[in-house]
Design an enzyme around this catalytic site. Structure first.
Site, PDB file in Angstrom:
ATOM      1  NE  ARG A 212      -2.645  -1.501   3.524  1.00 10.12           N
ATOM      2  CZ  ARG A 212      -3.041  -2.706   3.939  1.00 10.12           C
ATOM      3  NH1 ARG A 212      -3.811  -3.452   3.159  1.00 10.12           N
ATOM      4  NH2 ARG A 212      -2.673  -3.169   5.110  1.00 10.12           N
ATOM      5  CG  ASP A 250     -15.438  -5.026  -1.789  1.00 12.66           C
ATOM      6  OD1 ASP A 250     -14.220  -5.291  -1.753  1.00 12.66           O
ATOM      7  OD2 ASP A 250     -16.323  -5.833  -1.430  1.00 12.66           O
ATOM      8  CB  CYS A 339      -3.948 -13.117  -1.470  1.00 16.24           C
ATOM      9  SG  CYS A 339      -5.725 -13.355  -1.686  1.00 16.24           S
TER      10      CYS A 339
END
Length: 398
Positions: A212, A250, A339
């Protein structure tokens, strides 16, 4: 002590430095035991390999705790393991909020502890380590107190489905006195409220901390699209770095509301907004509308959690990266990650390359990164290497 003997030619992962022994590697078990007990492990020829806890409900039949024959698994042993884990974090990361214990990579298999300021969040994923949980937490609080760090409360998030593979019930709740489960933290200069009770996993993804931070330098005066924003972390890093416009996306309405709360905490009303939409549906719409961005960020959930679904995951990663590249201005940047442990480095890299080829884009690699150092990658423990993070400059074919 119960004695487990391996088949001839088995235990290759263990001998290479791993800590797991699978059910089909075992030749015999001599002695009485209960699931979760410590056992001695020998090779087929009687050579001592280690001590670990056994569980007949799990395909991972034994998880090794030590390779030293005379070592006792007692409070002093746990203290040393926990102390070593904390000392490592002090040298490698900002410890205000960090992962303090990362399972196998900290030689405490199946046990995870995240520290959010003065709150600990615990995940116990294996039966044997679950029996040691009270000792581990006592020793961890002792280690932290030695550095003058008080623990206000502990919350357990052992609600991951993998517990069922160990024959364990899912559990979620306070360990000790209740407290406000919305915990304020600051990371990279960004303020968040972490919901340790209802947030995903332990409440916040600490593994992306320095990824980030890495995107901040790209975002000044930029128009940014942050896909799969969850609680807004990449979007907020772009916002405080001086982006002129940030859109976070999202599919979870709950996540979007949390992201908006976090934006308000940081006073980012003027340049950061969030929308609740499916990313796979939104990206083609933005393309049709002729939208272009200076920076596009892709931080999707794991598309595969098993080897059997890798092929479908490849299609998903290729599709979102392909769509994202079309939305990046010539000379703009794509930040993309996976991930999933099963989507390994080689496959992920190949998939991005295929996506670029399909849309006639040239990629210039700026950086390749992995998870934050508080999630150390232990060589020979492949499951500890899961996060792959690329930053590319996206160029039109010249």
């Amino acid at each position: 002590m119960t004695l487990v003997t391996l088949k001839k030619g088995e235990g290759r992962a263990l001998k290479a430095g791993g800590s797991w022994i699978y059910d089909n590697e075992i030749a015999s078990i001599a002695g009485s035991f209960e699931d979760g007990d410590m056992v001695d492990v020998h090779d087929f020829d009687g050579f001592f390999l280690g001590k670990g806890f056994i569980n007949r409900h799990s395909k991972i039949r034994i998880r090794i705790m030590t390779r030293k024959k005379e070592q006792q698994i007692d409070e002093a042993f746990i203290y040393q393991r926990v102390k070593a884990a904390w000392e490592y974090r002090k040298r490698t990361v900002d410890t205000a909020s960090c992962r303090v214990i990362f399972g196998e990579a900290d030689f405490l298999p199946g046990f995870i502890v995240d520290k959010f300021e003065d709150v600990l969040v615990v995940q116990s994923l294996a039966l044997g380590i679950d029996k040691l949980k009270p000792i581990i937490l006592d020793q961890l609080q002792k280690v932290l107190s030695e550095d003058g760090i008080p623990v206000r409360g502990i919350y357990e998030r052992s609600d991951a489905k993998v517990r069922k593979q160990e024959g364990m019930e899912l559990f979620k709740g306070f360990i000790g006195e209740p407290f406000d489960t919305k915990v304020p933290i600051t990371e990279n200069g960004v303020h968040y409220l972490v919901d340790v009770k209802e947030g995903q996993k332990t409440g916040f993804f600490l593994d992306q901390k320095y990824n980030r931070l890495a995107i901040q330098k790209l975002c000044k005066d930029a128009k940014v699209l942050d896909c799969f924003t969850h609680t807004g972390s990449f979007a907020l890093n772009a916002g405080i770095a001086g982006a002129k416009e940030v859109i976070g996306v999202d599919a979870s309405d709950t996540a979007v509301k949390q992201a908006e709360e976090n934006a308000a905490l940081n006073g980012l009303f003027h340049n950061v907004r969030f929308i609740c939409e499916d990313v796979f549906e939104l990206l083609p719409k933005l393309e049709e509308q002729g939208e272009q961005f200076d920076v596009v960020i892709l931080d999707p959930p794991a598309f595969t959690k098993s080897r059997s679904s890798v092929k479908n995951a490849v299609k998903g990663y290729r599709e979102i990266n392909l769509r994202a590249m079309k939305l990046v201005k010539d000379g703009g940047f794509l930040c993309t990650c996976s991930c999933s442990h099963f989507m390994d480095y080689e496959l992920f890299t190949k998939t991005i390359g295929q996506a670029a080829k399909n849309v006639h884009k040239r990629l210039r690699q700026v950086e390749y990164r992995t998870q934050s150092p508080d999630h150390p990658i232990l060589w020979a423990a492949d499951e500890s290497y899961y996060l792959k993070f690329y930053i590319f400059q996206v160029c039109e074919e010249k």
